[in-house]
Write an enzyme that holds these catalytic residues in place. Structure first.
Site, PDB file in Angstrom:
ATOM      1  N   HIS A 162       0.879  -1.174   0.000  1.00 18.23           N
ATOM      2  CA  HIS A 162       0.000   0.000   0.000  1.00 18.23           C
ATOM      3  C   HIS A 162       0.921   1.231   0.000  1.00 18.23           C
ATOM      4  CE1 HIS A 162      -2.863   2.900   1.782  1.00 18.23           C
ATOM      5  NE2 HIS A 162      -3.829   2.054   1.506  1.00 18.23           N
ATOM      6  N   ASP A 239       3.458  -4.226   7.976  1.00 13.35           N
ATOM      7  CA  ASP A 239       2.185  -3.507   7.877  1.00 13.35           C
ATOM      8  C   ASP A 239       1.079  -4.547   8.052  1.00 13.35           C
ATOM      9  OD1 ASP A 239      -0.179  -2.435   7.017  1.00 13.35           O
ATOM     10  OD2 ASP A 239       0.621  -1.539   5.186  1.00 13.35           O
ATOM     11  N   GLN A 242      -4.129  -5.233   7.037  1.00 13.85           N
ATOM     12  CA  GLN A 242      -5.091  -6.183   6.462  1.00 13.85           C
ATOM     13  C   GLN A 242      -5.007  -7.557   7.107  1.00 13.85           C
ATOM     14  OE1 GLN A 242      -7.475  -5.344   4.525  1.00 13.85           O
ATOM     15  NE2 GLN A 242      -6.791  -3.331   3.856  1.00 13.85           N
ATOM     16  N   LYS A 265     -10.274  -0.971  10.772  1.00 15.60           N
ATOM     17  CA  LYS A 265     -10.391  -2.173   9.933  1.00 15.60           C
ATOM     18  C   LYS A 265     -10.692  -3.399  10.800  1.00 15.60           C
ATOM     19  CE  LYS A 265      -7.073  -0.424   6.492  1.00 15.60           C
ATOM     20  NZ  LYS A 265      -7.904  -0.027   5.369  1.00 15.60           N
ATOM     21  N   CYS A 403      -4.630   2.304  -3.732  1.00 18.31           N
ATOM     22  CA  CYS A 403      -3.397   2.858  -3.131  1.00 18.31           C
ATOM     23  C   CYS A 403      -2.229   1.896  -3.298  1.00 18.31           C
ATOM     24  CB  CYS A 403      -3.599   3.193  -1.656  1.00 18.31           C
ATOM     25  SG  CYS A 403      -4.871   4.421  -1.390  1.00 18.31           S
TER      26      CYS A 403
HETATM   27  N1  PLP Z   1      -1.661  -0.672   4.693  1.00 18.33           N
HETATM   28  C1  PLP Z   1      -2.569  -1.431   4.095  1.00 18.33           C
HETATM   29  C2  PLP Z   1      -2.182  -2.782   3.598  1.00 18.33           C
HETATM   30  C3  PLP Z   1      -3.872  -0.951   3.920  1.00 18.33           C
HETATM   31  O1  PLP Z   1      -4.784  -1.716   3.303  1.00 18.33           O
HETATM   32  C4  PLP Z   1      -4.201   0.330   4.405  1.00 18.33           C
HETATM   33  C5  PLP Z   1      -5.541   0.886   4.205  1.00 18.33           C
HETATM   34  O2  PLP Z   1      -6.319   0.432   3.410  1.00 18.33           O
HETATM   35  C6  PLP Z   1      -3.212   1.066   5.057  1.00 18.33           C
HETATM   36  C7  PLP Z   1      -1.951   0.540   5.190  1.00 18.33           C
HETATM   37  C8  PLP Z   1      -3.504   2.404   5.617  1.00 18.33           C
HETATM   38  O3  PLP Z   1      -4.339   2.291   6.716  1.00 18.33           O
HETATM   39  P1  PLP Z   1      -4.988   3.563   7.422  1.00 18.33           P
HETATM   40  O4  PLP Z   1      -5.654   4.346   6.313  1.00 18.33           O
HETATM   41  O5  PLP Z   1      -5.930   2.999   8.397  1.00 18.33           O
HETATM   42  O6  PLP Z   1      -3.882   4.331   8.034  1.00 18.33           O
END
Ligand code: PLP
Length: 444
Positions: A162, A239, A242, A265, A403
């Site tokens: 992402h 990260d 997900q 999430k 993203c």
């Molecule tokens: N990393 C991953 C894999 C994501 O899917 C997302 C959001 O969809 C993020 C980071 C960013 O998360 P947040 O917008 O809650 O900071």
């Protein structure tokens, strides 16, 4: 997500208007209780009653919410705690000299203990509250860069990340004169772990990788990557945005240096996230932001910083959000990760089989180790048109690049439709989705 409005053709606009005017005749089916083994432990229909938002109709049709990877919905139990904090025990935390602040502080700190237990961290000091995974990554990238990265050093970031797990590392690398190297994937959406050995040099400092891809659903072998990283003296940042909603996370077993997640999430409030770090590592990092709470003593001659985790929690945090996140954790643990991930996997297999039967439909991400995310395109139909038309059937999916531009580039596409499942979804909803999708495709 950016929507390319240029892709809305006249024909599509006409279809959209028609769809809005004409009531679609497919019989509106309410989700049914699936008859399978998982229902022995999970009563989906009962679970759905906890989620007020799922009870509503969209365009006079039952809502089918398949945008869970973007954000999940909240159960009444979480909403109730959020309301209680504002109506019964809201006050600014820490520094408390009165009842309300004391109570709010205790509830806030209780969530820290719940997160510690949820991810099996060694100690509560290693749980830093942020406003989400994005802020957790920015914090780690900034502080790690300040402490450990110098000109010429290298950071490895995977191709399936992402943007949140790319850009903060790029920004840090830009400041420090360091380089970002990419760990590629294959066309099934598997990380080419074997390439790591080639990529790692004496200048490599850290590997940043998602536990689960938000586009492909691939579950990466984090423990294996951590082992490779540590054998070469590198750190690993994971990260977990997900992964944490679907898998039982054990940061000690995974042996990761950092782990990030977002409460929104995980059926919790938005504006709350977590950064976990190894204690000896966090202790070596400078603060990310300055302000109240993160200090021990401030003099114009110099400031000393607070101990962990407060060193990284400057200013008034999302007090009620963190407290209500505790209720979301309770809710998840009550269902049990084994149960919910078994059910989500069943949904994934059920939907995948039905989607693959649609001519011209291609799924991106075909790994066996996969969470409940299906990204796809249909030949000859733009993903944005598909998503917009599905919405008229009351079906919420996400469209676009998710993203993850580098991943889109890998597949030579601009974007996909993404359906992502939660434990409150049903097979009947998948039937509605597939039936609507077939109708939309036929219209083109
Ligand atoms: N990393 C991953 C894999 C994501 O899917 C997302 C959001 O969809 C993020 C980071 C960013 O998360 P947040 O917008 O809650 O900071």
């Amino acid at each position: 997500m950016f929507i390319n409005k240029q892709n809305i053709t006249d024909k599509n606009i006409l279809c959209l208007i028609l769809l809005s005017l004409v009531r679609i005749t497919a019989s509106p089916k309410m989700p049914e209780v699936p008859k399978n083994k998982t229902i022995m432990t999970l009563n989906i229909q009962k679970i759905r009653e906890d989620f007020p938002i799922l009870q509503q109709k969209i365009y006079n049709r039952p809502l089918v919410y398949f945008d869970n990877a973007a954000t999940t919905q909240r159960p009444q139990q979480v909403i109730d705690v959020l309301t209680q904090t504002y109506t019964q025990y809201y006050g600014n935390i820490h520094r408390a000299a009165h009842f309300l602040a004391d109570k709010a502080t205790a509830a806030y700190e209780e969530t820290r203990d719940k997160v510690k237990n949820l991810i099996n961290a060694e100690s509560r000091e290693q749980i830093i509250f942020t406003k989400g995974t994005t802020e957790s990554i920015n914090l780690a990238a900034f502080a790690f860069g300040e402490a450990f990265v110098k000109a010429g050093d290298e950071i490895i970031v995977s191709e399936m990340e992402h943007h949140s797990n790319i850009v903060p590392w790029q920004m840090m690398a830009g400041r420090k004169g360091a380089k970002i190297l990419m760990l590629p994937i294959d066309n099934d959406g598997r990380l080419l772990i074997e390439k790591l050995e080639e990529l790692i040099t004496p200048k490599t400092k850290l590997i940043a990788v998602a536990h689960v891809s938000n586009v492909l659903g691939t579950i990466n072998p984090i423990a294996q990557i951590a082992q490779i990283a540590h054998a070469k003296g590198l750190r690993i940042f994971v990260d977990g945005a997900q992964a944490a909603p679907h898998l039982q996370i054990d940061v000690q077993k995974l042996n990761v240096d950092f782990y990030a997640l977002s409460a929104h999430k995980m059926y919790g409030p938005n504006g709350v996230g977590v950064l976990y770090g190894k204690k000896e590592l966090l202790e070596q990092l400078p603060p990310y932001q300055g302000g109240g709470e993160m200090i021990s003593e401030v003099k114009f001659s110099g400031t000393t910083y607070n101990e962990l985790p407060y060193k990284f929690e400057a200013g008034t945090p999302n007090i009620s959000g963190v407290i209500a996140f505790g209720a979301a954790i309770d809710y998840l643990q009550n269902i049990g990760f084994e149960n919910l991930s078994a059910w989500e996997h069943e949904l994934l297999e059920y939907a995948t089989a039905q989607l693959l039967a649609i001519p011209g439909l291609q799924i991106y991400g075909t790994q066996a180790e996969k969470s409940g995310v299906i990204s796809f395109n249909v030949e000859g139909v733009h993903f944005f048109d598909l998503g917009t038309m599905l919405d008229k059937f009351g079906i919420a999916v996400r469209t676009g690049h998710h993203c993850a531009d580098p991943l889109m580039d890998h597949f030579g596409i601009q974007g996909t439709v993404r359906a992502s499942f939660a434990f409150y979804n049903t097979k009947a909803e998948i039937d509605i989705f597939v039936e609507a999708l077939r109708k939309v495709i036929a219209m083109f």
